[in-house]
Design an enzyme around this catalytic site. Sequence first.
Site, PDB file in Angstrom:
ATOM      1  N   ARG A   1      32.548   5.648 -52.739  1.00  0.00           N
ATOM      2  CA  ARG A   1      33.011   6.126 -51.436  1.00  0.00           C
ATOM      3  C   ARG A   1      34.099   5.203 -50.887  1.00  0.00           C
ATOM      4  O   ARG A   1      34.236   4.067 -51.303  1.00  0.00           O
ATOM      5  CB  ARG A   1      31.855   6.158 -50.431  1.00  0.00           C
ATOM      6  CG  ARG A   1      30.919   7.330 -50.553  1.00  0.00           C
ATOM      7  CD  ARG A   1      29.977   7.368 -49.347  1.00  0.00           C
ATOM      8  NE  ARG A   1      29.117   8.548 -49.381  1.00  0.00           N
ATOM      9  CZ  ARG A   1      27.925   8.582 -49.962  1.00  0.00           C
ATOM     10  NH1 ARG A   1      27.455   7.497 -50.542  1.00  0.00           N
ATOM     11  NH2 ARG A   1      27.212   9.695 -49.962  1.00  0.00           N
TER      12      ARG A   1
ATOM     13  N   GLY B   1      32.070   3.625 -60.718  1.00  0.00           N
ATOM     14  CA  GLY B   1      31.658   2.607 -61.683  1.00  0.00           C
ATOM     15  C   GLY B   1      30.940   3.216 -62.870  1.00  0.00           C
ATOM     16  O   GLY B   1      30.132   4.136 -62.719  1.00  0.00           O
TER      17      GLY B   1
ATOM     18  N   ILE C   1      12.703  14.828 -44.501  1.00  0.00           N
ATOM     19  CA  ILE C   1      14.067  15.225 -44.151  1.00  0.00           C
ATOM     20  C   ILE C   1      14.082  16.570 -43.442  1.00  0.00           C
ATOM     21  O   ILE C   1      14.748  16.751 -42.414  1.00  0.00           O
ATOM     22  CB  ILE C   1      14.956  15.251 -45.408  1.00  0.00           C
ATOM     23  CG1 ILE C   1      15.115  13.839 -45.980  1.00  0.00           C
ATOM     24  CG2 ILE C   1      16.336  15.839 -45.094  1.00  0.00           C
ATOM     25  CD1 ILE C   1      15.817  13.787 -47.328  1.00  0.00           C
TER      26      ILE C   1
ATOM     27  N   GLY D   1      13.692  17.572 -51.447  1.00  0.00           N
ATOM     28  CA  GLY D   1      13.578  16.258 -52.081  1.00  0.00           C
ATOM     29  C   GLY D   1      14.916  15.773 -52.613  1.00  0.00           C
ATOM     30  O   GLY D   1      15.961  16.397 -52.383  1.00  0.00           O
TER      31      GLY D   1
ATOM     32  N   ASP E   1      16.486   4.115 -55.487  1.00  0.00           N
ATOM     33  CA  ASP E   1      16.120   5.499 -55.780  1.00  0.00           C
ATOM     34  C   ASP E   1      16.271   5.877 -57.249  1.00  0.00           C
ATOM     35  O   ASP E   1      15.721   6.888 -57.674  1.00  0.00           O
ATOM     36  CB  ASP E   1      16.991   6.460 -54.952  1.00  0.00           C
ATOM     37  CG  ASP E   1      16.606   6.473 -53.484  1.00  0.00           C
ATOM     38  OD1 ASP E   1      15.726   5.688 -53.079  1.00  0.00           O
ATOM     39  OD2 ASP E   1      17.205   7.270 -52.722  1.00  0.00           O
TER      40      ASP E   1
ATOM     41  N   MET F   1      11.386   6.914 -52.501  1.00  0.00           N
ATOM     42  CA  MET F   1      12.830   6.855 -52.245  1.00  0.00           C
ATOM     43  C   MET F   1      13.061   6.470 -50.788  1.00  0.00           C
ATOM     44  O   MET F   1      13.325   7.313 -49.924  1.00  0.00           O
ATOM     45  CB  MET F   1      13.490   8.191 -52.586  1.00  0.00           C
ATOM     46  CG  MET F   1      13.547   8.453 -54.077  1.00  0.00           C
ATOM     47  SD  MET F   1      14.395  10.008 -54.446  1.00  0.00           S
ATOM     48  CE  MET F   1      14.579   9.888 -56.228  1.00  0.00           C
TER      49      MET F   1
ATOM     50  N   HIS G   1      14.268   0.858 -47.317  1.00  0.00           N
ATOM     51  CA  HIS G   1      13.702  -0.492 -47.228  1.00  0.00           C
ATOM     52  C   HIS G   1      13.023  -0.916 -48.522  1.00  0.00           C
ATOM     53  O   HIS G   1      12.962  -2.098 -48.829  1.00  0.00           O
ATOM     54  CB  HIS G   1      12.749  -0.617 -46.036  1.00  0.00           C
ATOM     55  CG  HIS G   1      11.793   0.514 -45.853  1.00  0.00           C
ATOM     56  ND1 HIS G   1      12.182   1.738 -45.365  1.00  0.00           N
ATOM     57  CD2 HIS G   1      10.471   0.606 -46.079  1.00  0.00           C
ATOM     58  CE1 HIS G   1      11.117   2.538 -45.294  1.00  0.00           C
ATOM     59  NE2 HIS G   1      10.078   1.874 -45.734  1.00  0.00           N
TER      60      HIS G   1
ATOM     61  N   HIS H   1      -1.473  -6.217 -22.521  1.00  0.00           N
ATOM     62  CA  HIS H   1      -1.878  -5.022 -21.792  1.00  0.00           C
ATOM     63  C   HIS H   1      -0.937  -4.809 -20.607  1.00  0.00           C
ATOM     64  O   HIS H   1      -0.607  -5.761 -19.900  1.00  0.00           O
ATOM     65  CB  HIS H   1      -3.309  -5.185 -21.272  1.00  0.00           C
ATOM     66  CG  HIS H   1      -3.749  -4.059 -20.377  1.00  0.00           C
ATOM     67  ND1 HIS H   1      -4.136  -2.834 -20.876  1.00  0.00           N
ATOM     68  CD2 HIS H   1      -3.833  -3.975 -19.011  1.00  0.00           C
ATOM     69  CE1 HIS H   1      -4.454  -2.046 -19.855  1.00  0.00           C
ATOM     70  NE2 HIS H   1      -4.276  -2.709 -18.710  1.00  0.00           N
TER      71      HIS H   1
END
Length: 468
Positions: free
Chosen positions: A36, A116, A186, A274, A315, A321, A324, A447
Amino acid sequence: MADTYDLVVIGSGPGGYVCAIRAAQLGLKVAVVEKRATFGGTCLNIGCIPSKALLHATEMFEEAGHGFAALGIKVPAPKLDLKAMMKHKDEVVDANVSGVAFLFKKNKIDSFIGTGSIEAAGKVKVTPEKGKAQTLETKAIVIATGSDSANLPGIEIDEKQVVTSTGALELAKVPDHLVVVGAGVIGLELGSVWRRLGAKVTVVEFLDTVLPGMDGEVRKNFKRMLEKQGFAFKLSSKVTGVEKKGKALKVSVEPAKGGDTETLDADIVLVAIGRKPHTEGLGLDGVGVKLDDRGRVETDGHFKTSVDGIYAIGDVIAGPMLAHKAEDEGIALAEMLAGQHGHINYNTIPGVVYTHPEVASVGKTEEQLKDAGIAYRAGKFPFTANGRARAMNATEGFVKFLADAKTDEVLGCHIVGTGAGEMIHEVCVLMEFKGASEDLARICHAHPTMSEAVREAALAVDKRPIHM
């Protein structure tokens, strides 16, 4: 002769850019290759970040239109400026991707814009859209190319009428009827965005539940909450075709096990069934990097592929996937490559659904514990019994703990409620240190806070909650 890098990372999403930064911090000479024009991968450009910007904006819109009156705030009905809302989303994306570029410069990481591919172990070819290709020499290569939206056979995605998450973040107007294919994270998040802005939303799911893989009690209750908000669900159903009739769509839906076809009229269809690992065009076959039967890069448990010097994270390998998860794998791998002992505990990776209310989960579900034959005790506490939740009109949902019946070690926690994605992390910390529900139950919580419900649920494991 060109400089030789210690590490070349292909892909600058959360896994790739975090891996690169950590490696650079540890003194390695690092380059990143990104296809990108901007860094950050799917997450920052067309995924996590823009979707959360729209989720927040539409939640505020919904609150102003339907929640203020109950708090004694009288305002005129809010008017939608979709163009301005999309501008906010774009500005959030720009700030985040610019931040990654800054971090690359700060850490002296070389970046190359282009596709790449791996010519051989130690050689990464960078092919820009314009200009000549070049080859980077390196001691180690990390494949961090992420994933792409999966599609249904026979359904043509045009990102205008039939869209993936990418197109759903760029709609020029609010749909009259949005049909969402898939009741996963999603689909429910983006369905929430457009429902709040006025769209009718119908979710078609092949399985008999929403949020497959989450705790059963969570799924059941959360579906009811979404139905109260206006979602319509067609579970145990499949979309078999989408026919375009000018600006209208005819969506063919059948029972999952076969039967009569029903036709839904829609103007937008979101395919959210997915994601699939992005490995095409990397030259993996040519260098001998093996893939599993789901198209993921095979690794040895320490991110090493079948070829020495080539690694993979995020992923493109097995596991959830999640951005984090990719980040933690990137850090662990960078530390391993620098001679340290990288660590990642897959049992304490939280999952969050950023709807309203939020859903957050870490560890095992009741179904998983039952299937594994593990004896456990459960503790549950509703937000209706929490003072802060009442004050905020945020009483939907609950906290649920699952602990080993003998040792009391916490094996899982599931939260449905406002701020669930923030509250889950004290349980992640607890589980990382193999803590017991008793440990958390004895920690003082401020609290009034929503997180008191987490403590109360831990107390409920021993059947001694105070406020219920």
